[in-house]
Design a protein around this motif. Sequence first.
Motif, mmCIF file in Angstrom:
data_model
loop_
_atom_site.group_PDB
_atom_site.id
_atom_site.type_symbol
_atom_site.label_atom_id
_atom_site.label_comp_id
_atom_site.label_asym_id
_atom_site.label_seq_id
_atom_site.Cartn_x
_atom_site.Cartn_y
_atom_site.Cartn_z
ATOM 1 N N HIS A 1 0.839 -1.195 0.000
ATOM 2 C CA HIS A 1 0.000 0.000 0.000
ATOM 3 C C HIS A 1 0.875 1.247 0.000
ATOM 4 O O HIS A 1 0.665 2.177 -0.781
ATOM 5 C CB HIS A 1 -0.912 -0.031 1.230
ATOM 6 C CG HIS A 1 -1.854 1.139 1.298
ATOM 7 N ND1 HIS A 1 -1.533 2.320 1.930
ATOM 8 C CD2 HIS A 1 -3.107 1.302 0.796
ATOM 9 C CE1 HIS A 1 -2.534 3.163 1.826
ATOM 10 N NE2 HIS A 1 -3.510 2.580 1.144
ATOM 11 N N THR A 2 1.890 1.224 0.903
ATOM 12 C CA THR A 2 2.812 2.373 0.943
ATOM 13 C C THR A 2 3.576 2.499 -0.360
ATOM 14 O O THR A 2 3.732 3.599 -0.920
ATOM 15 C CB THR A 2 3.790 2.201 2.109
ATOM 16 O OG1 THR A 2 3.047 2.060 3.332
ATOM 17 C CG2 THR A 2 4.721 3.391 2.212
ATOM 18 N N GLY B 1 2.643 1.391 -3.225
ATOM 19 C CA GLY B 1 1.724 1.809 -4.285
ATOM 20 C C GLY B 1 1.557 3.318 -4.312
ATOM 21 O O GLY B 1 1.536 3.930 -5.386
ATOM 22 N N GLU B 2 1.422 3.901 -3.107
ATOM 23 C CA GLU B 2 1.318 5.366 -3.059
ATOM 24 C C GLU B 2 2.605 6.020 -3.570
ATOM 25 O O GLU B 2 2.569 6.996 -4.322
ATOM 26 C CB GLU B 2 1.032 5.801 -1.623
ATOM 27 C CG GLU B 2 -0.352 5.372 -1.119
ATOM 28 C CD GLU B 2 -0.584 5.802 0.315
ATOM 29 O OE1 GLU B 2 0.400 6.203 0.971
ATOM 30 O OE2 GLU B 2 -1.750 5.731 0.775
ATOM 31 N N THR B 3 3.754 5.435 -3.141
ATOM 32 C CA THR B 3 5.033 5.981 -3.621
ATOM 33 C C THR B 3 5.147 5.840 -5.126
ATOM 34 O O THR B 3 5.576 6.762 -5.830
ATOM 35 C CB THR B 3 6.199 5.238 -2.940
ATOM 36 O OG1 THR B 3 6.065 5.364 -1.518
ATOM 37 C CG2 THR B 3 7.533 5.806 -3.389
ATOM 38 N N ALA C 1 2.744 5.649 -7.234
ATOM 39 C CA ALA C 1 1.826 6.595 -7.872
ATOM 40 C C ALA C 1 2.451 7.979 -7.971
ATOM 41 O O ALA C 1 2.388 8.628 -9.026
ATOM 42 C CB ALA C 1 0.520 6.660 -7.089
ATOM 43 N N GLN D 1 -4.455 0.195 -7.874
ATOM 44 C CA GLN D 1 -3.808 -0.897 -7.151
ATOM 45 C C GLN D 1 -3.828 -0.645 -5.652
ATOM 46 O O GLN D 1 -4.066 -1.565 -4.859
ATOM 47 C CB GLN D 1 -2.363 -1.052 -7.647
ATOM 48 C CG GLN D 1 -1.609 -2.175 -6.952
ATOM 49 C CD GLN D 1 -0.161 -2.222 -7.370
ATOM 50 O OE1 GLN D 1 0.315 -1.282 -7.980
ATOM 51 N NE2 GLN D 1 0.534 -3.293 -7.038
ATOM 52 N N THR D 2 -3.570 0.583 -5.287
ATOM 53 C CA THR D 2 -3.602 0.910 -3.861
ATOM 54 C C THR D 2 -4.987 0.638 -3.284
ATOM 55 O O THR D 2 -5.132 0.034 -2.210
ATOM 56 C CB THR D 2 -3.216 2.387 -3.656
ATOM 57 O OG1 THR D 2 -1.918 2.609 -4.215
ATOM 58 C CG2 THR D 2 -3.204 2.740 -2.186
ATOM 59 N N LEU E 1 -5.432 -3.047 -3.144
ATOM 60 C CA LEU E 1 -4.716 -3.643 -2.025
ATOM 61 C C LEU E 1 -5.488 -3.472 -0.725
ATOM 62 O O LEU E 1 -5.528 -4.371 0.120
ATOM 63 C CB LEU E 1 -3.330 -3.001 -1.900
ATOM 64 C CG LEU E 1 -2.318 -3.403 -2.984
ATOM 65 C CD1 LEU E 1 -1.052 -2.593 -2.839
ATOM 66 C CD2 LEU E 1 -2.012 -4.890 -2.880
ATOM 67 N N ARG E 2 -6.106 -2.296 -0.592
ATOM 68 C CA ARG E 2 -6.947 -2.117 0.604
ATOM 69 C C ARG E 2 -8.091 -3.112 0.586
ATOM 70 O O ARG E 2 -8.422 -3.723 1.611
ATOM 71 C CB ARG E 2 -7.475 -0.679 0.651
ATOM 72 C CG ARG E 2 -6.421 0.346 1.045
ATOM 73 C CD ARG E 2 -7.069 1.671 1.416
ATOM 74 N NE ARG E 2 -7.710 2.283 0.274
ATOM 75 C CZ ARG E 2 -7.113 3.148 -0.539
ATOM 76 N NH1 ARG E 2 -5.848 3.498 -0.312
ATOM 77 N NH2 ARG E 2 -7.754 3.669 -1.567
ATOM 78 N N SER F 1 -1.755 2.557 -10.482
ATOM 79 C CA SER F 1 -1.178 2.442 -9.141
ATOM 80 C C SER F 1 -2.173 2.889 -8.086
ATOM 81 O O SER F 1 -2.294 2.280 -7.017
ATOM 82 C CB SER F 1 0.107 3.263 -9.054
ATOM 83 O OG SER F 1 0.668 3.169 -7.764
ATOM 84 N N GLU F 2 -2.896 3.963 -8.410
ATOM 85 C CA GLU F 2 -3.930 4.398 -7.467
ATOM 86 C C GLU F 2 -5.001 3.320 -7.327
ATOM 87 O O GLU F 2 -5.450 3.019 -6.222
ATOM 88 C CB GLU F 2 -4.540 5.708 -7.955
ATOM 89 C CG GLU F 2 -3.555 6.888 -7.912
ATOM 90 C CD GLU F 2 -4.178 8.156 -8.448
ATOM 91 O OE1 GLU F 2 -5.341 8.077 -8.912
ATOM 92 O OE2 GLU F 2 -3.537 9.223 -8.412
#
Length: 574
Positions: free
Chosen positions: A282-283, A285-287, A289, A543-544, A547-548, A540-541
């Motif tokens: 998750h982290t 994925g944000e990175t 993005a 994906q994030t 993932l949640r 990626s967003e």
Amino acid sequence: MQPEETFGNGGLNGTFDVDDLVDRIGLDDGELAWRKEFIGFDSADERRLADLEPLLRDNREAIADDFYDNVLQYDRTQEIVGRSPKRTDALKQTQQAYLVSLATGSYDQDFFANRARIGKLHELLDMPLHHYVGQYGVYYELLLSRLNERVQQQVVDAIIEWVDEREAEAEDSTDGLGRFVSALGFGRRDADTKTGAESGDTGDDAARTVLEESFETTVRDAIDDGMLDVLSLLRLLNLDMQIAVDTYVDADAQRLEDEIERRAALAREVESDVQAPLADLHTAGETVAKRAESISDQTETQATHITSAAQEINDVSDAADEIAHAADEARTESARTERLAADGVDAADDALDELGAIEDATDRVVTDIDALADRIEEIDDIVDRLDDLTQRTSVLATNAKIESSRAMGESGAGAGTRNGSETMDIIASEVRTFAQQTKADLADIARAAEAIREDTAAAVATADETVERVETGTDRVRRTIDSLEEIHESAQTTTARMDKVAAAADQQVDGVESTAQTLSDLSESADDVASSAASVAAASEEQTASLRAVRDSVDQLTDEVETGIDANQPDRPV
């Protein structure tokens, strides 16, 4: 050993607990009673099965042989039989015992527990359920063919018994045999051919009707009794099949429970193993993005720079074209210079040859002047001699005049003497004149010789100067030739290098054009990358977010699996 004693004593029995199996499938007394009632199996069926014991015992060997002949003719079932620890003969003995047990069993929990054990043994041999159930079809054919014969025999026996009873009744009547035959339907054709008056009375017709109904009832009762035997056997086989299916279902349920437990453990492991990676993902994925967005911006800038570079490369390409064109012209001019240098070398060689000829001519002039000088010296010598002669002639004339005067003075003035004196005077005068003229001529010759000498000296000086200049010119021409040869060689080298320059320029043009095309492709690729980077950022967003959702789903899955395991622990499998 009797067949009944070999039934169920195979080597696979020690691999499982029959009581535990019975408990799992819920085969208690209450369940058995309900199943029997559901299909209508009761004590009457037990009595009928007991009556079938002689039939089954007498045919057990033939039925077992026919059964295994059918089983062993197929590769699939033959393979399964091959996995049994028993040999075929022992299996046939077991089959015979099973057949006899159908008629001699107690049909209680122990009886059907033994049936459950048989079904489990087949399941342990990896016999598919449809193969096991399919074997009952073979049983039906083998058993019902014997029961069919038994039913037919029962019908025949009932008819014979019915006939015996009718014969006993016929002894009390004179026409009893005829009525008996008519009751069976014999002779009815003859009665039907008679006229209505001769067809008998109504009393005979009523008796015949009673006899026919009695016979039909006897036959039907015999058939019904035989079919009830068949039905009793089918009911027992149905119960047997139910128990066998339960063992297969139990095995599947056990495997399912094991799989559920394995999946639950896996779910717990997944939950334990995935939570931290999911958080990291998750982290990350944000990175990703953010970085993808940055990459998108940088890629757009790069695309702009690449487009600018492509334009500059196009300009360079144009300049390279001009360079190539100039190189071609320089190569042409260099070739022309080479030709001119070659022509200059040839002309210098010709000039050198001419200078050589001039030098030779100059040498000859110098030689001739030297010869002329020698001749002038000889003329000087002659002039000197003539001058000396003139001097002596003049002296002679003077002396002659003196002598003439003296002679006249001494001799007087006689005629002869005067003639001689006059003559001498004349001679002296002539000699003086000659001498004077000769002296004048010699003076002229001397002046001419001096002039010639002066001119010759000037010619010699000029010739020397000419020779010196010719030598200087020759040296210069030689140096010019050397210089022209160097120019020619340099022109050749320049031409060769210009050819290389032209080829390099052409190659540069091709390379620049290729680079321009590559930059154009890179520009398009950069645009695509920018677009893809934007898509990656969006993905990626997503994906994030996914993932949640996965994390939540894993939590939910773990909870549901644990809840499902707790809920799927009934007293017995369904």
